[in-house]
Design an enzyme around this catalytic site. Structure first.
Site, PDB file in Angstrom:
ATOM      1  N   CYS A   2       0.828  -1.219   0.000  1.00 12.46           N
ATOM      2  CA  CYS A   2       0.000   0.000   0.000  1.00 12.46           C
ATOM      3  C   CYS A   2       0.861   1.268   0.000  1.00 12.46           C
ATOM      4  CB  CYS A   2      -0.864   0.060   1.237  1.00 12.46           C
ATOM      5  SG  CYS A   2      -1.868  -1.384   1.492  1.00 12.46           S
ATOM      6  N   ARG A  28       5.192   0.100  -5.891  1.00 17.68           N
ATOM      7  CA  ARG A  28       5.138  -0.638  -4.628  1.00 17.68           C
ATOM      8  C   ARG A  28       4.254  -1.871  -4.732  1.00 17.68           C
ATOM      9  NH1 ARG A  28       6.590   2.579  -0.059  1.00 17.68           N
ATOM     10  NH2 ARG A  28       5.075   1.550   1.272  1.00 17.68           N
ATOM     11  N   TRP A  74      -2.953  -2.730  -1.358  1.00 21.34           N
ATOM     12  CA  TRP A  74      -2.525  -4.120  -1.605  1.00 21.34           C
ATOM     13  C   TRP A  74      -3.277  -4.953  -0.576  1.00 21.34           C
ATOM     14  CZ3 TRP A  74       0.320  -7.983   1.011  1.00 21.34           C
ATOM     15  CH2 TRP A  74       0.884  -8.967   0.197  1.00 21.34           C
ATOM     16  N   ASN A 100      -1.971   2.292   5.774  1.00 21.74           N
ATOM     17  CA  ASN A 100      -1.097   1.159   5.422  1.00 21.74           C
ATOM     18  C   ASN A 100      -0.820   0.390   6.695  1.00 21.74           C
ATOM     19  OD1 ASN A 100      -0.857   2.382   2.989  1.00 21.74           O
ATOM     20  ND2 ASN A 100       1.314   2.895   3.185  1.00 21.74           N
ATOM     21  N   GLY A 101      -0.726  -0.917   6.601  1.00 18.14           N
ATOM     22  CA  GLY A 101      -0.400  -1.708   7.785  1.00 18.14           C
ATOM     23  C   GLY A 101      -1.552  -2.621   8.147  1.00 18.14           C
ATOM     24  N   GLU A 472      18.495 -16.965  -6.790  1.00 16.67           N
ATOM     25  CA  GLU A 472      18.012 -15.663  -7.256  1.00 16.67           C
ATOM     26  C   GLU A 472      17.515 -15.749  -8.707  1.00 16.67           C
ATOM     27  OE1 GLU A 472      17.123 -13.056  -5.982  1.00 16.67           O
ATOM     28  OE2 GLU A 472      17.156 -11.558  -7.556  1.00 16.67           O
ATOM     29  N   LYS A 476      13.716 -14.650  -9.662  1.00 16.48           N
ATOM     30  CA  LYS A 476      13.416 -13.618 -10.661  1.00 16.48           C
ATOM     31  C   LYS A 476      12.521 -14.189 -11.753  1.00 16.48           C
ATOM     32  CE  LYS A 476      14.389 -10.908  -9.302  1.00 16.48           C
ATOM     33  NZ  LYS A 476      14.856 -10.151  -8.170  1.00 16.48           N
ATOM     34  N   GLU A 479       8.961 -14.713 -10.410  1.00 22.13           N
ATOM     35  CA  GLU A 479       8.342 -13.442 -10.021  1.00 22.13           C
ATOM     36  C   GLU A 479       7.763 -12.687 -11.217  1.00 22.13           C
ATOM     37  OE1 GLU A 479      11.362 -10.873  -8.358  1.00 22.13           O
ATOM     38  OE2 GLU A 479       9.906  -9.809  -7.135  1.00 22.13           O
ATOM     39  N   HIS A 495      18.855 -35.489  -5.189  1.00 25.02           N
ATOM     40  CA  HIS A 495      18.174 -35.936  -3.961  1.00 25.02           C
ATOM     41  C   HIS A 495      16.682 -35.662  -4.007  1.00 25.02           C
ATOM     42  CE1 HIS A 495      21.976 -36.973  -2.141  1.00 25.02           C
ATOM     43  NE2 HIS A 495      22.449 -35.779  -2.478  1.00 25.02           N
ATOM     44  N   LYS A 593       6.589  -3.932  -3.810  1.00 24.00           N
ATOM     45  CA  LYS A 593       8.001  -3.542  -3.716  1.00 24.00           C
ATOM     46  C   LYS A 593       8.464  -3.520  -2.264  1.00 24.00           C
ATOM     47  CE  LYS A 593      11.842  -2.121  -5.501  1.00 24.00           C
ATOM     48  NZ  LYS A 593      12.583  -3.156  -6.230  1.00 24.00           N
TER      49      LYS A 593
HETATM   50  O1  M6R Z   1      13.144  -4.354   0.654  1.00 22.18           O
HETATM   51  P1  M6R Z   1      13.740  -5.703   0.922  1.00 22.18           P
HETATM   52  O2  M6R Z   1      15.054  -5.888   0.299  1.00 22.18           O
HETATM   53  O3  M6R Z   1      13.778  -6.014   2.399  1.00 22.18           O
HETATM   54  O4  M6R Z   1      12.725  -6.716   0.268  1.00 22.18           O
HETATM   55  C1  M6R Z   1      12.826  -8.093   0.466  1.00 22.18           C
HETATM   56  C2  M6R Z   1      12.008  -8.867  -0.553  1.00 22.18           C
HETATM   57  O5  M6R Z   1      10.646  -8.562  -0.403  1.00 22.18           O
HETATM   58  C3  M6R Z   1      12.432  -8.549  -1.980  1.00 22.18           C
HETATM   59  O6  M6R Z   1      13.793  -8.789  -2.172  1.00 22.18           O
HETATM   60  C4  M6R Z   1      11.621  -9.380  -2.992  1.00 22.18           C
HETATM   61  O7  M6R Z   1      11.960 -10.728  -2.875  1.00 22.18           O
HETATM   62  C5  M6R Z   1      11.910  -8.846  -4.402  1.00 22.18           C
HETATM   63  N1  M6R Z   1      10.701  -8.393  -5.004  1.00 22.18           N
HETATM   64  C6  M6R Z   1      12.494  -9.838  -5.322  1.00 22.18           C
HETATM   65  O8  M6R Z   1      12.723  -9.299  -6.585  1.00 22.18           O
END
Ligand code: M6R
Length: 598
Positions: A2, A28, A74, A100-101, A472, A476, A479, A495, A593
């Site tokens: 949010c 975000r 969100w 937010n929250g 990673e 990616k 995501e 395994h 974000k």
């Molecule tokens: O702001 P942060 O680095 O703490 O965020 C952590 C994760 O939410 C963030 O890295 C998320 O996995 C990314 N969207 C991945 O691309």
């Protein structure tokens, strides 16, 4: 997650500022949006979907009013819908609130309010706030008192803002959710994050937990929980609004992938002296490590932290890495001598903040490794090291990951018991920007993405320093493409995961550095025997090309720096697969974000 924007000013209509702010907060992640503008009456517009959908809901004729609030939601309580979108109003429609929250005690409050005759329209926890304000007003409180009394009933995390009909004041408060005030020449702003108003002003005041703000065209007044006025420090943000544009790229993600050479140069600037082979991080001048290091982080930042922990262990420093959501000070050896490093680009991730706060409570020293100046992590930790990546708008972390890795490489030297200059390593760090540029200029990732866009799933394998690269690479891919992808330590494949490998599941194998290459090639042979196509990310193509169907080449930069390069190739593959599939690359579904709920 949010986002909040608020504005009160003299010359400018609030609606334009709010809509611009909402567009800037889109990165975000959100599923609905809304605004409330205060004039002689209160105009509230909200829509499920994107900010562009909200735009169509707002009438063309001038919306008067120079004060207002806006929100991108969100969903947490109730699905995305016009009704659940913020702002929420009371029974009279005289007050509008964005939040937010998570309000943890909202059920109790709602039952109490309903018993008193209030009618609720949404499924949200937020809606209790305008009704609490309404109750306090009916009992004779001023608007400011009513806002304060309502907020004081809330348990949980919140950044909350309210406007009233016929009033140019915006009231705001925060607890464990970010809120920043902007001081412009022709008005005042508030937002969850600076990009929401950076085009109007770079002068900001960060609200602290427990603080309230009263913002109107004549200025801002910040008070503490008891109502006493708090002296605030005005900071100047150095981000250039130009940095936040797409600069001709189709997506922020692609732009940010291409910004990595610059981001890394900035991260290294004035911290590395190649001639002397020394690394000095001025922010950490008073950091003295005595005992073990524990990293806490989530998602991509966790992958960076895995890399950092390994670097430290190699320097002889005991270091462990924990998913922040699993970090439990009750069951772990954490004490006065422990240094807990929170790796978080946003500095606001709720899981990471919870872990850092818990570590603080039991006496550990805390260090925030973050991109965002003035973020909660930066302000609450004992020490902070900035990664200096600049604003990252795409939800998928790219340049912040590379900058985190480089910052962690520097941190490993700063915390090392042996401060003998490592000139070779430092030289390799210095050459990273040019080498990344070469990859960006010459990569064949787009062609590989085209070849495998229809795959059933994607697997990523690596060993040692390349394991976090594999993890990673998979994160990616899933995501932004919404396709099944998994990353494994290469040795683990046999395994269990090998059962998933078929001709329709390309395997990306990261085979760099000499010591592990032979064993990873063994794993490549295992997947090839099951018919899987293999793409090798490698710095020694001649050794691997007899086993791999395709090569993604990276320059050889030693075991500690080559993984930073390999990741760039995998970012590009994911980007181009998602592009082929026409995905919403910068704002992938369901993601945010800055993840400010646990
Ligand atoms: O702001 P942060 O680095 O703490 O965020 C952590 C994760 O939410 C963030 O890295 C998320 O996995 C990314 N969207 C991945 O691309």
């Amino acid at each position: 997650m949010c986002g909040i924007i608020g504005y009160t000013g003299t010359d400018r209509g609030a609606i334009d500022v709010l809509m611009n702010g909402l567009s800037s907060l889109e990165y975000r992640g959100y599923d609905s949006a809304g605004v409330a503008v205060a004039d002689s009456s209160l105009a509230v517009f909200k829509r499920e979907g994107e900010v562009s959908a909200l735009e169509t809901a707002i009438p063309d004729d001038d919306i008067g009013g120079t004060a207002g609030i806006g929100h991108t939601r969100w969903s947490t309580h109730g699905p995305p819908s016009d009704t659940n979108a913020h702002p929420h109003t009371d029974c009279t429609g005289d007050v509008a609130v964005v939040h937010n929250g998570i309000i943890e005690n909202y059920r109790t409050l709602q039952s109490e309010l309903e018993a008193d005759g209030h009618t609720f329209n949404s499924d949200t926890d937020t809606e209790v706030v305008p009704h609490l304000i309404e109750t306090a007003l009916a009992e004779g409180a001023t608007r400011e008192e009513a806002f304060r009394q309502a907020v004081q009933r809330l348990e949980g995390s919140y950044a909350v803002a309210a406007v009233f009909e016929g009033d140019e004041t915006v009231y705001a408060a925060r607890n464990e959710s970010p809120l920043v005030l902007g001081l412009g020449d022709d008005g005042y702003y508030l937002a969850s994050d600076v990009p929401a108003f950076i085009e109007y002003t770079d002068r900001v005041v960060y609200l602290e937990d427990g603080q309230f703000a009263r913002v109107n065209p004549s200025g801002i007044v910040v008070t503490d929980e008891q109502g006493a006025i708090v002296e605030t420090a005005v900071e100047t943000i150095s981000w250039d609004p130009e940095d936040a544009g797409k600069s001709g790229y189709d997506h922020y993600m692609l732009k940010e992938i291409h910004e990595q050479p610059t981001a890394i140069r900035k991260c290294l600037r004035e911290r590395v002296t190649e001639m002397e082979g020394s690394i000095t991080v001025s922010e950490l001048a008073d950091l003295e490590r005595q005992g073990p290091v524990q990293f806490v982080a989530c998602g991509t930042s966790y992958h960076a932290a895995l890399y950092g922990a390994r670097l430290l262990r190699e320097q002889g420093v005991p270091a462990q890495c924990y998913l922040a959501s699993e970090y439990d000070v009750e069951s772990l050896p954490v004490g006065n001598e422990t240094l807990v490093v929170g790796v978080t680009q946003s500095g606001e991730t709720a899981d990471t903040m919870r872990a850092l706060r818990a570590a603080n409570r039991v006496g550990a020293s805390t260090l925030a490794l973050t991109n965002v100046v003035g973020s909660s992590a930066a302000r609450e930790c004992d020490h902070v090291m900035y990664i200096r990546a600049g604003p990252e708008i795409g939800v998928a972390a790219t340049k912040t990951f590379a900058s985190q890795q480089v910052a962690l490489a520097m941190l490993s030297q700063v915390l090392s018991p042996d401060r003998t200059p490592e000139t070779d390593f430092i030289k390799r760090l210095r050459t990273l920007p040019d080498r990344i540029q070469r990859i960006l200029d010459e990569s064949n990732a787009q062609a590989i993405a085209e070849t495998y866009v229809d795959a059933d799933a994607y697997f990523f394998i690596g060993r040692g320093y390349n394991t976090p690269v594999a993890l990673e690479g998979a994160l990616k891919m899933k995501e932004i493409t919404y396709k099944h992808a998994e990353g494994f330590a290469a040795g683990e494949l046999k395994h269990g995961p090998l059962a998933l490998v078929t001709e329709a599941t390309p395997v990306f194998a990261i085979v760099t550095g000499e010591s592990n290459a032979a064993r990873t090639i063994g794993n490549i042979k295992e997947v090839e025997a099951r018919g899987a196509p293999v793409v090798a990310v490698t710095d020694s193509p001649s050794d691997v090309d007899q086993y791999a169907d395709h090569i993604l080449e990276v320059p050889s930069s030693g075991p500690r720096c080559t993984p930073i390069l390999s990741n760039i190739q995998l970012q590009l593959v994911s980007y181009w697969v998602a592009n082929q599939l026409g995905r919403s690359i910068d704002k992938p579904r369901n993601l945010a974000k800055s993840v400010t709920v646990e």
